[in-house]
Design a protein around this motif. Structure first.
Motif, short mmCIF file in Angstrom:
data_model
loop_
_atom_site.label_atom_id
_atom_site.label_comp_id
_atom_site.label_asym_id
_atom_site.label_seq_id
_atom_site.Cartn_x
_atom_site.Cartn_y
_atom_site.Cartn_z
N LYS B 450 66.73 -13.87 -25.30
CA LYS B 450 66.88 -12.46 -25.61
C LYS B 450 68.15 -11.90 -24.99
O LYS B 450 68.58 -12.33 -23.94
CB LYS B 450 65.67 -11.69 -25.07
N LEU B 451 68.74 -10.95 -25.70
CA LEU B 451 69.92 -10.27 -25.17
C LEU B 451 69.45 -8.98 -24.52
O LEU B 451 68.98 -8.08 -25.20
CB LEU B 451 70.87 -9.94 -26.31
N GLU B 452 69.58 -8.91 -23.22
CA GLU B 452 69.12 -7.70 -22.55
C GLU B 452 70.27 -6.72 -22.42
O GLU B 452 71.33 -7.05 -21.90
CB GLU B 452 68.58 -8.05 -21.16
N LEU B 453 70.06 -5.53 -22.91
CA LEU B 453 71.08 -4.51 -22.76
C LEU B 453 70.97 -3.85 -21.39
O LEU B 453 71.90 -3.24 -20.89
CB LEU B 453 70.93 -3.46 -23.86
N ARG B 454 69.78 -4.03 -20.79
CA ARG B 454 69.54 -3.34 -19.51
C ARG B 454 70.45 -3.88 -18.40
O ARG B 454 70.78 -3.19 -17.46
CB ARG B 454 68.07 -3.52 -19.11
N THR B 455 70.86 -5.14 -18.55
CA THR B 455 71.72 -5.71 -17.51
C THR B 455 73.15 -5.20 -17.62
O THR B 455 73.97 -5.54 -16.80
CB THR B 455 71.75 -7.23 -17.65
N ALA B 456 73.42 -4.43 -18.66
CA ALA B 456 74.79 -3.98 -18.88
C ALA B 456 74.82 -2.48 -19.07
O ALA B 456 74.93 -1.99 -20.19
CB ALA B 456 75.37 -4.69 -20.10
N PRO B 457 74.69 -1.73 -17.97
CA PRO B 457 74.60 -0.28 -18.11
C PRO B 457 75.85 0.36 -18.72
O PRO B 457 75.75 1.31 -19.50
CB PRO B 457 74.39 0.21 -16.67
N GLY B 458 77.03 -0.18 -18.39
CA GLY B 458 78.25 0.40 -18.95
C GLY B 458 78.28 0.26 -20.46
O GLY B 458 78.55 1.22 -21.19
N MET B 459 77.96 -0.96 -20.93
CA MET B 459 77.92 -1.19 -22.37
C MET B 459 76.88 -0.30 -23.04
O MET B 459 77.11 0.28 -24.10
CB MET B 459 77.60 -2.67 -22.61
N ALA B 460 75.70 -0.19 -22.38
CA ALA B 460 74.65 0.64 -22.95
C ALA B 460 75.13 2.08 -23.11
O ALA B 460 74.92 2.70 -24.16
CB ALA B 460 73.40 0.58 -22.07
N ALA B 461 75.80 2.59 -22.08
CA ALA B 461 76.30 3.97 -22.16
C ALA B 461 77.31 4.10 -23.30
O ALA B 461 77.26 5.07 -24.07
CB ALA B 461 76.95 4.36 -20.83
N ALA B 462 78.21 3.11 -23.42
CA ALA B 462 79.22 3.17 -24.48
C ALA B 462 78.55 3.20 -25.85
O ALA B 462 78.94 3.97 -26.74
CB ALA B 462 80.16 1.97 -24.38
N LEU B 463 77.52 2.36 -26.02
CA LEU B 463 76.85 2.30 -27.33
C LEU B 463 76.12 3.60 -27.62
O LEU B 463 76.15 4.10 -28.75
CB LEU B 463 75.87 1.13 -27.37
N VAL B 464 75.46 4.15 -26.59
CA VAL B 464 74.73 5.41 -26.80
C VAL B 464 75.71 6.50 -27.23
O VAL B 464 75.47 7.24 -28.18
CB VAL B 464 73.98 5.81 -25.52
N ILE B 465 76.85 6.58 -26.53
CA ILE B 465 77.82 7.63 -26.85
C ILE B 465 78.34 7.48 -28.27
O ILE B 465 78.34 8.43 -29.07
CB ILE B 465 79.00 7.59 -25.85
N THR B 466 78.78 6.26 -28.64
CA THR B 466 79.37 6.09 -29.96
C THR B 466 78.33 6.28 -31.06
O THR B 466 78.62 6.92 -32.08
CB THR B 466 80.03 4.71 -30.11
N ALA B 467 77.10 5.76 -30.84
CA ALA B 467 76.08 5.91 -31.88
C ALA B 467 75.72 7.38 -32.03
O ALA B 467 75.58 7.89 -33.15
CB ALA B 467 74.84 5.09 -31.51
N ALA B 468 75.60 8.08 -30.89
CA ALA B 468 75.25 9.50 -30.97
C ALA B 468 76.34 10.28 -31.69
O ALA B 468 76.05 11.12 -32.55
CB ALA B 468 75.06 10.06 -29.56
N LEU B 469 77.60 9.97 -31.39
CA LEU B 469 78.69 10.68 -32.05
C LEU B 469 78.72 10.38 -33.54
O LEU B 469 78.94 11.27 -34.37
CB LEU B 469 80.03 10.29 -31.42
N THR B 470 78.48 9.11 -33.88
CA THR B 470 78.49 8.74 -35.30
C THR B 470 77.44 9.53 -36.06
O THR B 470 77.69 10.08 -37.15
CB THR B 470 78.23 7.24 -35.46
N ILE B 471 76.23 9.61 -35.50
CA ILE B 471 75.16 10.32 -36.20
C ILE B 471 75.43 11.83 -36.18
O ILE B 471 75.23 12.53 -37.18
CB ILE B 471 73.81 9.98 -35.56
N TRP B 472 75.93 12.32 -35.03
CA TRP B 472 76.21 13.75 -34.94
C TRP B 472 77.22 14.18 -36.01
O TRP B 472 77.06 15.20 -36.69
CB TRP B 472 76.73 14.07 -33.54
N LEU B 473 78.27 13.35 -36.18
CA LEU B 473 79.28 13.68 -37.19
C LEU B 473 78.70 13.61 -38.59
O LEU B 473 79.18 14.26 -39.51
CB LEU B 473 80.46 12.71 -37.09
#
Lengths: 100, 522
Positions: B450-473
């Motif tokens: 399994k690929l754990e995103l929890r071990t990579a908080p920086g990546m997780a934050a980056a993905l949350v920001i970009t996904a949120a912006l994509t949907i917001w736009l």
């Protein structure tokens, strides 16, 4: 006095030689030199126009271009060394891991 | 103090430069072989500070300074914020990548910050030689970043290809600048516009040297910028460079320099060359049609995800150029909005690719993504969002971006270009959806757990920001579109607001009037 068009023609010819050499030559360092030739052709054009318009700014731009060319040379030669270390060649035809 | 030396106009650039130097100074003081995350967080704070500085610039009146070389208005501030956001997210996405690839962080983060300086400067420069220097600041940084996995042959190769072709294209741009200087006797965009309009040079009243020279100059500059935005026929380098360069760096260089180069193109085409009128129209038309077609057809054939996204970025440059061919009153805003929404989704897509590739960038072929829906549902869902947005499915930023662009094109009677674009969007859906299908419908093949995103908080934050912006736009594009429109307004009558400005160095008259350009005079 040498007319403006002569300088511009010379600049254009030098630029064209640079473009041709970029496309024809196979050694990375020679390709890099042809880019420098193109930049210097531009410098000549700048100076010729500066003379035509009686503006010093055109000559000042040449210094900026030189500085940028120097920075490019520093970075470019470093990258060339990195390529040589991994591939042991400077022939662009053999630097071909990335292909369609 | 000389009123020309207005440091407030350069604040984001100053902040980023100082931060870049600090990062490089601090790095040797850190213990060897430790994690680079602290340094990354420090660099991230630097980009946040730059965003804050750009936002603060909205409180000062729009204007030019530094001898009419810098112009800060809503147009440049929009791009400042956009570019700084891209860098911030890319830095977040690099935390784990640097550790897994064992890259030293000092130079890496330093170069990202310095490259950002160049891109930010590109968007606020209104003088061709300064634009050239800013272009080089951003380019030279990205040349080095592309080769950052320098012991890996593909990375070094991607770097040398980017470097040689990039310098080649820059030389064309510079030759264009020289010819424009020759034709008009100036390199300031506003003075060039007035000279091309009146046919007389501002200072001496001497006639314009030649209109033909100005056309050639614009064409040559278009070659240089076309290379930076990877539009056809100057796109050949893109797949090779994107495949070999580190994935987070690709996230940066497929969006940041592109957005900045589009800002420059907007300034040059709509600011300076506006009165050469339709001279560049067919140039843009052909390049847009070619980019869309070649990009999408190329992407169909790819098996490597990074190459596929490279071709997709060529196609998106084509869609963006459609907006350039459209009428200026609606086209500019559409282009600005497209740049923003493209940045959000593409940075996100490359962030996923970079997280999934693991050390040594092993897993980058499309078949490696099979079963990702089971192995890491969160990663699969975010990648699906970005893919849907890149297709242009409603409720994502990509939809409104495409909608505004093609809407603007239709209103400008560019029927054929719109048809080519829409056919291409349909073709593009195939290869984006193929990746989604592979993720959800195929069995896992790579044998990794399994690929754990929890071990990579920086990546997780980056993905949350970009996904949120994509949907917001995609859900509420009004706000950003509004900013884009105001930025476009600033670009348009900038000449008029600019009606009196000084250029003490070269003895231009104090008052250079530039008549307002009428919309849609083509």
């Amino acid at each position: 006095m040498v007319p403006l068009s002569w300088y511009l023609t010379l600049g254009a010819i030098l630029f064209a030689i640079g473009v041709a050499a970029f496309l024809v030559k196979r050694n990375i360092i020679t390709i890099f030199m042809s880019i420098e030739l193109m930049l210097n052709a531009v410098n000549l054009t700048f100076v010729a126009f500066a003379n035509h318009w009686h503006q010093v700014s055109g000559q000042v731009f040449v210094f900026f271009v030189m500085v940028v060319a120097a920075a490019e040379a520093a970075v470019g030669l470093a990258i060339i060394i990195a390529v040589f270390r991994t591939r042991e060649t400077l022939n662009v035809d053999q630097v071909n891991l990335l292909k369609l | 103090m000389n009123p020309q030396l207005n440091y407030a106009l350069l604040l984001p650039e100053i902040v980023l430069t100082v931060w870049g130097i600090l990062v490089m100074v601090i790095e040797p003081l850190l213990p060897q072989r430790s994690t680079q995350k602290g340094l990354g967080i420090f660099a991230f704070i630097g980009t946040l500070a730059a965003i804050a500085a750009s936002l603060w610039q909205t409180t000062i009146p729009a204007g030019t300074g530094w001898f009419d070389m810098i112009r800060v208005d809503e147009f440049s501030i929009f791009f400042h914020v956009l570019i700084c956001c891209i860098s911030a997210v890319v830095i977040l996405a690099s935390f784990e990548y640097l550790d897994s690839q064992q890259i030293r962080g000092g130079e890496y983060y330093g170069l990202i910050l310095f490259g950002t300086v160049g891109m930010v400067l590109m968007s606020s420069a209104v003088e061709l030689v300064l634009i050239f220097i800013a272009l080089e600041i951003s380019s030279i940084s990205t040349y080095v970043l592309a080769g950052f996995r320098r012991r890996v042959a593909t990375s070094a190769e991607s770097s040398i290809k980017y470097f040689l072709l990039g310098s080649f294209a820059t030389a064309f741009f510079l030759y264009g600048v020289a010819l424009m200087f020759g034709a008009t006797g100036s390199t300031s965009i506003y003075i060039i516009a007035s000279v091309l309009q009146s046919g007389q040079t501002a200072g001496t009243g001497a006639p314009l040297l030649s209109h033909g020279l100005a056309y050639v100059a614009v064409a040559l500059m278009f070659v240089g910028i076309g290379f930076k935005v990877a539009s056809a026929p100057f796109h050949i380098w893109t797949p090779d460079v994107y495949e070999g360069a580190p994935a987070p760096v690709v996230a940066l260089m497929s969006t940041g320099p592109k957005a900045a180069a589009f800002a420059v193109l907007l300034r040059i085409l709509f600011g300076a060359a506006l009165n050469t009128g339709s001279g560049w129209f067919w140039l843009v038309w052909i390049s847009a049609a070619l980019s869309m077609t070649l990009g999408n057809l190329g992407a169909l054939l790819q098996t490597n995800v990074k190459r596929m996204l490279a071709y997709s970025s060529i196609a998106h440059a084509g869609y963006l150029l459609v907006a350039f061919a459209a009428r200026r009153d609606i086209g500019i805003a559409a282009a600005i909005f497209y740049a923003a929404s493209y940045a959000a989704m593409n940075v996100g897509a490359f962030a996923v690719v970079s997280h999934f590739a693991r050390s040594g960038e092993r897993y980058v072929s499309i078949t490696d993504y099979s079963g990702l829906g089971k192995r890491s549902p969160v990663l699969a869902i975010t990648l699906t969002i970005f893919m849907l947005s890149l297709i242009g499915i409603p409720a994502t930023g990509g939809f409104f971006a495409k909608f505004y662009v093609f809407n603007a094109a239709l209103k400008s009677d560019l029927v054929w270009l719109t048809i080519i674009g829409l056919v291409n969007s349909a073709v593009a859906a195939y290869y984006y959806l193929r990746l989604v299908v592979v993720m959800y419908m195929y069995e896992p093949q790579t044998g990794e757990g399994k690929l754990e995103l929890r071990t990579a908080p920086g990546m997780a934050a980056a993905l949350v920001i970009t996904a949120a912006l994509t949907i917001w736009l995609g859900v509420a594009p009004g706000r950003v579109l509004d900013y884009a429109r105001r930025g476009a307004d600033h670009l348009r009558p900038a000449a008029q607001q600019q009606s009196s400005f000084r250029s003490p160095a070269s003895g231009y008259p104090q008052d250079v009037r530039i008549p307002q350009h009428q919309a849609g005079d083509r």
